[in-house]
Design a protein around this motif. Structure first.
Motif, PDB file in Angstrom:
ATOM      1  N   GLY A   1       0.525  -1.273   0.030  1.00  0.00           N
ATOM      2  CA  GLY A   1       0.015   0.191  -0.007  1.00  0.00           C
ATOM      3  C   GLY A   1       0.689   1.239   0.244  1.00  0.00           C
ATOM      4  N   VAL A   2       0.041   1.892   0.670  1.00  0.00           N
ATOM      5  CA  VAL A   2       1.095   3.716   0.315  1.00  0.00           C
ATOM      6  C   VAL A   2       0.255   4.790   1.513  1.00  0.00           C
ATOM      7  CG1 VAL A   2       0.609   4.368  -2.200  1.00  0.00           C
ATOM      8  CG2 VAL A   2      -1.024   4.149  -1.033  1.00  0.00           C
ATOM      9  N   ALA A   3       0.956   5.649   2.122  1.00  0.00           N
ATOM     10  CA  ALA A   3       1.151   6.275   2.440  1.00  0.00           C
ATOM     11  C   ALA A   3       1.607   7.622   2.177  1.00  0.00           C
ATOM     12  CB  ALA A   3       2.218   6.111   4.155  1.00  0.00           C
ATOM     13  N   ASN A   4       0.318   8.569   2.728  1.00  0.00           N
ATOM     14  CA  ASN A   4       0.346  10.463   2.544  1.00  0.00           C
ATOM     15  C   ASN A   4       0.647  10.295   1.086  1.00  0.00           C
ATOM     16  OD1 ASN A   4       1.597  10.685   4.986  1.00  0.00           O
ATOM     17  ND2 ASN A   4       3.355   9.410   5.027  1.00  0.00           N
ATOM     18  N   PHE A   5      -0.562   9.277   0.708  1.00  0.00           N
ATOM     19  CA  PHE A   5      -0.648  10.131  -1.007  1.00  0.00           C
ATOM     20  C   PHE A   5      -2.100  10.851  -0.993  1.00  0.00           C
ATOM     21  CE2 PHE A   5       2.481   7.472  -2.311  1.00  0.00           C
ATOM     22  CZ  PHE A   5       2.385   7.525  -3.431  1.00  0.00           C
ATOM     23  N   SER A   6      -1.865  11.896  -1.793  1.00  0.00           N
ATOM     24  CA  SER A   6      -3.738  12.532  -2.146  1.00  0.00           C
ATOM     25  C   SER A   6      -3.717  12.344  -3.088  1.00  0.00           C
ATOM     26  CB  SER A   6      -2.947  14.353  -2.331  1.00  0.00           C
ATOM     27  OG  SER A   6      -2.129  14.655  -3.166  1.00  0.00           O
ATOM     28  N   ILE A   7      -5.360  12.632  -2.973  1.00  0.00           N
ATOM     29  CA  ILE A   7      -6.394  12.375  -4.116  1.00  0.00           C
ATOM     30  C   ILE A   7      -5.361  12.774  -5.752  1.00  0.00           C
ATOM     31  CG2 ILE A   7      -8.063  12.892  -5.416  1.00  0.00           C
ATOM     32  CD1 ILE A   7      -9.887  13.342  -3.036  1.00  0.00           C
TER      33      ILE A   7
ATOM     34  N   PRO B   1       5.413  18.746  -4.483  1.00  0.00           N
ATOM     35  CA  PRO B   1       3.687  18.360  -3.444  1.00  0.00           C
ATOM     36  C   PRO B   1       3.682  17.241  -3.252  1.00  0.00           C
ATOM     37  CG  PRO B   1       3.957  19.058  -5.735  1.00  0.00           C
ATOM     38  CD  PRO B   1       5.507  18.433  -5.517  1.00  0.00           C
ATOM     39  N   VAL B   2       3.283  16.452  -1.752  1.00  0.00           N
ATOM     40  CA  VAL B   2       2.229  16.262  -1.186  1.00  0.00           C
ATOM     41  C   VAL B   2       0.921  15.815  -1.023  1.00  0.00           C
ATOM     42  CG1 VAL B   2       3.580  14.118   0.864  1.00  0.00           C
ATOM     43  CG2 VAL B   2       5.064  14.894  -0.489  1.00  0.00           C
ATOM     44  N   PHE B   3       0.425  17.036   0.348  1.00  0.00           N
ATOM     45  CA  PHE B   3      -0.705  16.476   0.678  1.00  0.00           C
ATOM     46  C   PHE B   3      -1.398  17.409  -0.848  1.00  0.00           C
ATOM     47  CE2 PHE B   3       2.295  17.232   3.686  1.00  0.00           C
ATOM     48  CZ  PHE B   3       2.440  16.453   4.336  1.00  0.00           C
ATOM     49  N   ASP B   4      -3.019  16.917  -0.360  1.00  0.00           N
ATOM     50  CA  ASP B   4      -3.701  17.657  -0.841  1.00  0.00           C
ATOM     51  C   ASP B   4      -4.253  18.837  -1.019  1.00  0.00           C
ATOM     52  OD1 ASP B   4      -5.816  15.460  -2.317  1.00  0.00           O
ATOM     53  OD2 ASP B   4      -6.111  15.061  -0.514  1.00  0.00           O
ATOM     54  N   GLU B   5      -3.998  19.997  -0.060  1.00  0.00           N
ATOM     55  CA  GLU B   5      -3.998  21.195  -0.273  1.00  0.00           C
ATOM     56  C   GLU B   5      -2.515  21.768  -1.157  1.00  0.00           C
ATOM     57  OE1 GLU B   5      -2.285  20.335   4.508  1.00  0.00           O
ATOM     58  OE2 GLU B   5      -3.750  19.743   2.646  1.00  0.00           O
ATOM     59  N   ASP B   6      -1.365  21.175  -1.594  1.00  0.00           N
ATOM     60  CA  ASP B   6      -0.261  21.621  -1.864  1.00  0.00           C
ATOM     61  C   ASP B   6      -0.616  21.540  -3.636  1.00  0.00           C
ATOM     62  OD1 ASP B   6       0.782  21.435   0.228  1.00  0.00           O
ATOM     63  OD2 ASP B   6       2.019  19.059  -0.672  1.00  0.00           O
ATOM     64  N   PHE B   7      -2.108  20.588  -3.877  1.00  0.00           N
ATOM     65  CA  PHE B   7      -2.404  21.346  -5.715  1.00  0.00           C
ATOM     66  C   PHE B   7      -3.129  21.942  -5.632  1.00  0.00           C
ATOM     67  CE2 PHE B   7      -0.670  16.457  -4.738  1.00  0.00           C
ATOM     68  CZ  PHE B   7       0.227  16.660  -5.795  1.00  0.00           C
ATOM     69  N   GLU B   8      -3.756  22.784  -4.557  1.00  0.00           N
ATOM     70  CA  GLU B   8      -4.960  23.714  -5.477  1.00  0.00           C
ATOM     71  C   GLU B   8      -4.303  25.274  -5.779  1.00  0.00           C
ATOM     72  OE1 GLU B   8      -7.050  23.265  -1.421  1.00  0.00           O
ATOM     73  OE2 GLU B   8      -7.340  21.873  -1.386  1.00  0.00           O
TER      74      GLU B   8
END
Length: 310
Positions: free
Chosen positions: A166-172, A303-310
Motif C-alpha cells: 500500500g501507500v502512505a501520505n498519498f493525496s487524491i 507536492p505531497v498533500f492535497d492542499e499542495d495541488f490547490e
C-alpha cells in the motif's frame, strides 16, 4: 471491552481496527520493545513500524517475545512496515524491503507501504538528506515518478514475504496518477486523520477505489491541541473515559487507527473503545468546520498533500 473489530482489505486480508503506532518510540532502554509486548498482552493485534523510525529490530524482538508470552501464533498479529524515500529507486526497492524483513525477523510482513510519494537522494544513506543550501535533497532522477517505485513494490508480492502492499501520505491527485498505471490497487493509504484533519474527500475517494484508510497520529501527535477541545472533552466525560479513547472510537468508525504510546496503562486503555452515538459522531465531524490543523507536515520540496495541488 477490547475492540476486536477487523477491516477486510481489497485482497481479502483482515486488518485490525486498532494498532500500536511506534513512530518516536525509541529503541533505547528497550522502550519500544516493552511497548510492543504490552500492546500484545493488552489485546492489540496490529503493530506498525517503518525503516524511517529506526526501531524495526526492537519492534521485531518485541513481537517475537510477545507472541511466546501470550501463546499467540505469527498469523494472529498483523505487522506493517514501510519503504523509506531513500530506497525509492526501483533497483533499491528489493534491498530496502529485505533490510526491513531481516531487521523484523518475524517470518513475513503483512503490509508494506511506500512511506511517502517522494524519492530522496540515496547516495548518502541519510534518512533526510539535505543539499548545501539546506533544502531537501530530492532524487532528481526519480522526481515525481513514484509509479515506477510502485511497480517495483508490486513485484515484492511474488516473493511470498509480504502479503499486502500500500501507500502512505498519498493525496487524491497522487492516487489518481498511481491508479492509471498500477497493476495492484494499494490495499491501504496510511494518512494523518483526526477531528482537526478529517480529510473527508480523501477518505471518500479511497473508499470509492477500494483503498482502506488507516490513521496515523489519531491523537494529534506530540504537539496536539485536541486534548483541549471542549466537544471531545464533554463526550469523554459522558462515557467516563479518556479523551484519547473518544478520538480512537471516532477513528474506527472511519477506518483503522494507530495510536502511539509507550506507557502500558495508556496502551491498555487506548484499545478500550466505546460505541458512539450518531449525533456524537456528527458533532465530532463538525469540529473541523471551525478548527483545522495538520500536525505532521514535512517539507519534502515536492507536492505531497492535497492542499499542495490547490
Amino acid at each position: 471491552m477490547v475492540c476486536q473489530k477487523y477491516f477486510t482489505l481489497n485482497n481479502g486480508a483482515q486488518m485490525p481496527a486498532v494498532g500500536l503506532g511506534t513512530w518516536q518510540s525509541s529503541e533505547k532502554d528497550d522502550t519500544v520493545y516493552k511497548a510492543v509486548k504490552a500492546a500484545l498482552a493488552a489485546g492489540y493485534r496490529h503493530i506498525d513500524t517503518a525503516m524511517m523510525y529506526g526501531n524495526e529490530a526492537e519492534v521485531g524482538r518485541g513481537i517475537r517475545d510477545g507472541l511466546k508470552e501470550n501463546g499467540l501464533k505469527r498469523e494472529d498479529v498483523f505487522v506493517t512496515t514501510k519503504l523509506a524515500p531513500i530506497d525509492a529507486r526501483p533497483e533499491y526497492v528489493p534491498r530496502g524491503f529485505e533490510d526491513s524483513f531481516k531487521r523484523l525477523d518475524i517470518g513475513y510482513i503483512d503490509l508494506y507501504l511506500m512511506h511517502w510519494p517522494v524519492a530522496m537522494n540515496p547516495e548518502t544513506r541519510q534518512l533526510f538528506p539535505l543539499r548545501p543550501d539546506g533544502s531537501r535533497d530530492v532524487d532528481e532522477e526519480l522526481k515525481g515518478r513514484f509509479e515506477i517505485t510502485w511497480e517495483a513494490m508490486e513485484k515484492l508480492l511474488d516473493t511470498g514475504k509480504v502479503k499486502s502492499i500500500g501507500v502512505a501520505n498519498f493525496s487524491i491527485p497522487n492516487l489518481e496518477r498511481l491508479l492509471k498505471t498500477a497493476k495492484v490497487v494499494p490495499a491501504v493509504n496510511q494518512i494523518e486523520l483526526h477531528p482537526y484533519l478529517p480529510q473527508f474527500k480523501l477518505v471518500e475517494f479511497c473508499k470509492s477505489k477500494g483503498i482502506h484508510c488507516s490513521a496515523y497520529s489519531p491523537l494529534g501527535s506530540t504537539q496536539s491541541t485536541l486534548f483541549e477541545d471542549e466537544t471531545l472533552g464533554k463526550i469523554a466525560k459522558s462515557y467516563n473515559v479518556s479523551l484519547a479513547q473518544i478520538l480512537i472510537s471516532w477513528g474506527v468508525t472511519r477506518g483503522s487507527v494507530l495510536p502511539k504510546s509507550v506507557h502500558p496503562e495508556r496502551i491498555a486503555s487506548n484499545i478500550e473503545t466505546v460505541e458512539l452515538k450518531d449525533e456524537e459522531i456528527q458533532a465530532i465531524n463538525d469540529i473541523s468546520k471551525t478548527t483545522t490543523k495538520r500536525f505532521i507536515r514535512p517539507n519534502w520540496g515536492v507536492p505531497v498533500f492535497d492542499e499542495d495541488f490547490e
